[in-house]
Design a protein around this motif. Structure first.
Motif, PDB file in Angstrom:
ATOM      1  N   LYS A  89      40.371   7.008  90.431  1.00 32.13           N
ATOM      2  CA  LYS A  89      40.666   5.691  90.830  1.00 32.13           C
ATOM      3  C   LYS A  89      39.961   4.821  89.515  1.00 32.13           C
ATOM      4  O   LYS A  89      40.607   3.776  89.244  1.00 32.13           O
ATOM      5  CB  LYS A  89      39.735   5.488  91.908  1.00 32.13           C
ATOM      6  CG  LYS A  89      40.424   4.073  92.721  1.00 32.13           C
ATOM      7  CD  LYS A  89      39.733   3.756  94.211  1.00 32.13           C
ATOM      8  CE  LYS A  89      40.055   2.873  94.647  1.00 32.13           C
ATOM      9  NZ  LYS A  89      39.634   2.371  96.001  1.00 32.13           N
TER      10      LYS A  89
ATOM     11  N   THR B 155      42.534   4.445  86.976  1.00 34.23           N
ATOM     12  CA  THR B 155      43.738   3.730  87.461  1.00 34.23           C
ATOM     13  C   THR B 155      43.234   2.325  86.880  1.00 34.23           C
ATOM     14  O   THR B 155      43.776   1.263  86.612  1.00 34.23           O
ATOM     15  CB  THR B 155      44.010   4.091  88.828  1.00 34.23           C
ATOM     16  OG1 THR B 155      43.916   5.676  88.802  1.00 34.23           O
ATOM     17  CG2 THR B 155      45.368   3.414  89.247  1.00 34.23           C
ATOM     18  N   GLN B 156      41.978   2.121  87.476  1.00 32.14           N
ATOM     19  CA  GLN B 156      41.445   0.518  87.283  1.00 32.14           C
ATOM     20  C   GLN B 156      41.332   0.237  85.792  1.00 32.14           C
ATOM     21  O   GLN B 156      41.715  -1.094  85.435  1.00 32.14           O
ATOM     22  CB  GLN B 156      40.050   0.368  87.957  1.00 32.14           C
ATOM     23  CG  GLN B 156      40.178   0.423  89.311  1.00 32.14           C
ATOM     24  CD  GLN B 156      41.045  -0.617  90.017  1.00 32.14           C
ATOM     25  OE1 GLN B 156      41.033  -1.873  89.412  1.00 32.14           O
ATOM     26  NE2 GLN B 156      41.797  -0.283  91.059  1.00 32.14           N
TER      27      GLN B 156
END
Ligand code: ZN
Ligand code: ZN
Length: 772
Positions: free
Chosen positions: A281, A284-285
């Motif tokens: 995650k 992804t950020q």
């Protein structure tokens, strides 16, 4: 003392007033400062700085004279010089801005001595009550760790504003006094000073740093009420705080609600995700951030690289590496170190080493550590030691992590000689009392077969922590000293140091090595009951070992059947070993089939069963096992023993004749065996199966590798020194008996570490008490 006496001290401004006199003035005027000897390096730096800033000819002259005269070591000379220089500069440039600049300089460099001098000047000239000067003074004292002096100045001010208050809040926070900071924050309300966004940012960061969750949440609520969350700086502080708390949902809510996200917002959120181990995650950020045209800084890159390292995603790591180069940040030590760490976690050691080379002189201790740790993690032990030596040659100061990683390399070799060399570096670097290093020393000495030095290292730690205790208990366990292991365990509990899952594994296994079934059981039960530690597979395996080894095979089987999870190969292996030891053929067959369900290629299962069939006279069954092994191309690991002589490792295989000293070694061994046979011992003969002949023959285990290694040691190591031999597989019964006799007739201590534990042979006995 009131502010009036503070200001009305009699002064005689004299250009030649000495530093000591100035100090006395401050000291006697308000008892502010105790005399502290001036550090030479500080003085030097100071003088240079003063000369640079003021271009004062007097200062230049003195510095030059000082350097030439070589009298810099004379503290009176420094005091004189220092005082005169400062006085000279000050009397020429006396204005408020000048003093503020000088105080800022003192704050940033943490030079209390000079700050005090300027404080004295402000008293003399009466400008101390100017609020800008006072703010600078408070800042200076806070940064120099003297917040109480700052408070004294604050209390004497008649005109107070929010900036001055912020200096106080900041001062408390930077001195780690969070509750005082909050008390002052409340006091601000009483003084009718309205906190501004900066006040809140300081306090939010402080809450984040010291995990003050309750205070942080209260502050957040107050900020929302005041509508200060609209300010990106305040919102970022709150976001960073929740990230540090590990409250990632709150952080995410804040982040999603942010109208203007900047680099700080993204970095705070990504780093929060990283700390919560949400690596994918976080990455992804990071991509989203790039899409939003926000340029990462070196910290953002480091976090992203650490995420790629944690999921061992080489492709992502390489892409990040390329981006770092594109952004011109490759020579930044922080990012460079993260790149090395990424490559070593992805097992691409050439990438890691190349990066270290490219960084050259800017590589920090942390950078070198990343390379050493990476090499150790990937079993490149010799290369790790090489890098350590290179680090020393480059005059890079080592820290505790350098020593731990290097000692780990020694323990993997294992090399007692190198361990001692590293130890001397540890002492030289004054890391002898560091607990982290001490634990590594204990482990390494133990692994190198030197329990006495491990004990010495343990005794030298004045306040051992859980890691140190674990290291020593682990060592006792491996050497088969359950009483000592349990004694330390109890001492640890007495000192209110909470045992860990590892502590229990070590003590229970110590009990298992010596047949202390009841004690082992009690410890196992106490682990969950008293300490809330849930047993893992290794604890269950250890319990099966404890029961099986002592001959309680029915109980062991009952224990296995009660396990909630499907018992794996590591659970059945000790059971099979117990069956072999106590001759329970039927149960052994069951255990063997269970192990092979999980691990078809386990050679030891076929060999064990085959040997048991031979002993039971079931030759055809034994031959079947050998045939099975052959059809599946499963090979028994050849026995290999090695030892270190003059810092060189010598290896021997069973019946090996490749070593250059083979004739001498075999002659020595045969001699010894004759002596043992005539003196005291009927050479045991072990029945072995000869698959080629299809029958059982008797073999003397005469040339097993550990015997060759021990004889080489006897020939090459000075009289009286302990012989330390390491073996890849378990020592056989015959060799064990032989070693006891060799230790007796040669009057030598012999330590053999097999893949299971240590045996210390001395005066004809073994430390394991023949229970292993
Ligand atoms: Zn043997
Ligand atoms: Zn033994």
């Amino acid at each position: 003392m009131s502010s009036s006496t503070f200001c009305s001290m009699p002064f005689t401004l004299n250009g030649n007033l000495k530093l000591v006199q100035w100090r006395n003035v401050i000291y006697s005027s308000n008892n502010l400062v105790a005399y502290q000897p001036l550090k030479l390096a500080t003085a030097r730096k100071l003088l240079d700085e003063i000369a640079k800033r003021t271009r004062s000819s007097v200062a230049d002259l003195h510095i030059a004279g000082c350097a030439e005269g070589g009298n810099f070591g004379n503290s009176n000379a420094i005091d004189d010089l220092f005082g005169e220089s400062v006085m000279d500069c000050a009397s020429n440039h006396m204005d408020e801005q000048y003093i503020i600049d000088q105080l800022r300089y003192c704050s940033s460099e943490g030079i209390l001595e000079l700050g005090e001098l300027y404080h004295a000047l402000t008293i003399k000239t009466g400008i101390w009550f100017n609020k800008f000067v006072a703010t600078a003074l408070v800042n200076m004292y806070a940064k120099c760790g003297q917040i109480d002096n700052g408070k004294m100045i604050f209390d004497r001010m008649s005109c107070i504003d929010v900036a001055l208050c912020n200096s106080m809040v900041c001062g408390y926070v930077s001195n780690g006094m969070l509750s005082e900071a909050f008390a002052f924050f409340i006091e601000m309300g009483n003084l009718d000073i309205v906190p501004n966004h900066y006040t809140y940012s300081i306090l939010l960061s402080a809450c984040g740093a010291s995990t003050a969750v309750k205070e942080g949440k209260q502050l957040h609520a107050q900020i929302v009420k005041l509508k200060l969350m609209l300010l990106t700086a305040v919102a970022n502080s709150a976001l960073t705080m929740y990230s540090k708390f590990g409250m990632i949902e709150e952080a995410e809510n804040l982040f999603q609600g942010l109208a203007n996200r900047n680099l700080i917002s993204w970095t705070a959120f990504i780093s929060g995700l990283y700390h919560q181990k949400a690596f994918n995650k976080a990455l992804t950020q990071f991509c989203l951030m790039r899409k939003n045209n926000t340029e990462p800084n070196e910290y953002t890159f480091s976090v992203a690289l650490s995420c790629a390292a944690s999921i061992e995603c080489h492709d992502y790591g390489c892409a990040l590496h390329a981006q770092v180069i594109k952004h011109g940040m490759i020579s930044m030590v922080f990012v460079g170190t993260a790149i090395i760490d990424m490559y070593s976690k992805c097992a691409e050691l050439s990438g890691a080493r190349k990066q270290l080379e490219e960084m050259g002189r800017i590589a920090s201790c942390a950078t070198w550590n990343a390379v050493i740790t990476g090499l150790v993690r990937n079993d490149e032990v010799a290369a790790a030691l090489e890098v350590f030596h290179k680090m020393l040659n480059n005059d890079i100061a080592c820290d505790e992590y350098t020593f731990s990683a290097t000692l780990k390399a020694c323990s993997l070799l294992p090399s007692l000689a190198i361990c001692r060399q590293v130890h001397s570096r540890v002492v030289k670097g004054k890391f002898g009392t560091n607990l982290h290093v001490a634990s590594s020393l204990i482990e390494t000495y133990a692994q190198c077969g030197n329990l006495e030095d491990a004990e010495k290292a343990f005794c030298l730690t004045s306040t051992p922590d859980v890691v140190t205790f674990n290291a020593m208990i682990g060592a006792y366990s491996q050497y088969g000293y359950p009483t000592k292991a349990i004694f330390l365990f109890e001492k640890m509990v007495e000192k209110r140091i909470l045992p860990t899952s590892f502590t229990f594994l070590a003590v229970i296994s110590a009990c298992s090595h010596c047949g202390l079934v009841q004690q082992g059981r009690e410890l196992f039960e106490s682990m969950t009951r008293d300490y809330g530690i849930l047993p893992e597979e290794k604890h269950y395996s250890c319990m099966v070992d404890l029961l099986s080894r002592s001959g309680q095979l029915e109980n062991a089987l009952e224990f296995i059947n009660k396990l909630t999870n499907e018992p794996s190969a590591p659970i059945w292996r000790p059971f099979l070993a117990g069956c072999r030891f106590h001759g329970f053929l039927e149960m052994a067959e069951l255990a063997a089939s269970k192990i092979l369900e999980h691990d078809l290629g386990d050679a030891s299962v076929y060999v064990t069963l085959s040997n048991m069939y031979v002993e039971a006279g079931k030759i055809s069954d034994a031959l079947k096992q050998r045939a099975l092994m052959k059809s599946k191309s499963i090979q028994k690991e050849p026995g290999c023993s090695w030892l270190e002589v003059n810092a060189k490792v010598h290896r021997f295989f069973s019946g090996d004749r490749r070593h250059i000293d083979t004739p001498k070694v075999y002659y020595k061994l045969e001699n010894l065996m004759q002596k043992i046979q005539t003196d005291c011992y009927n050479l045991a003969k072990t029945s072995i199966l000869n698959p080629e002949l299809g029958q059982v023959t008797e073999e003397k285990c005469l040339f097993h590798s550990e015997r060759l290694a021990v004889c080489f040691g006897l020939l090459n190591l000075p009289k009286g020194t302990t012989i330390r031999v390491f073996k890849n597989i378990r020592i056989c019964l015959d060799c064990h008996t032989t070693m006891k006799h060799i230790s007796k007739i040669t009057n030598r201590d012999i330590i053999i570490r097999d893949n299971y534990r240590f045996h210390h042979f001395k005066h004809g006995c073994c430390s394991c008490g023949d229970f292993w």
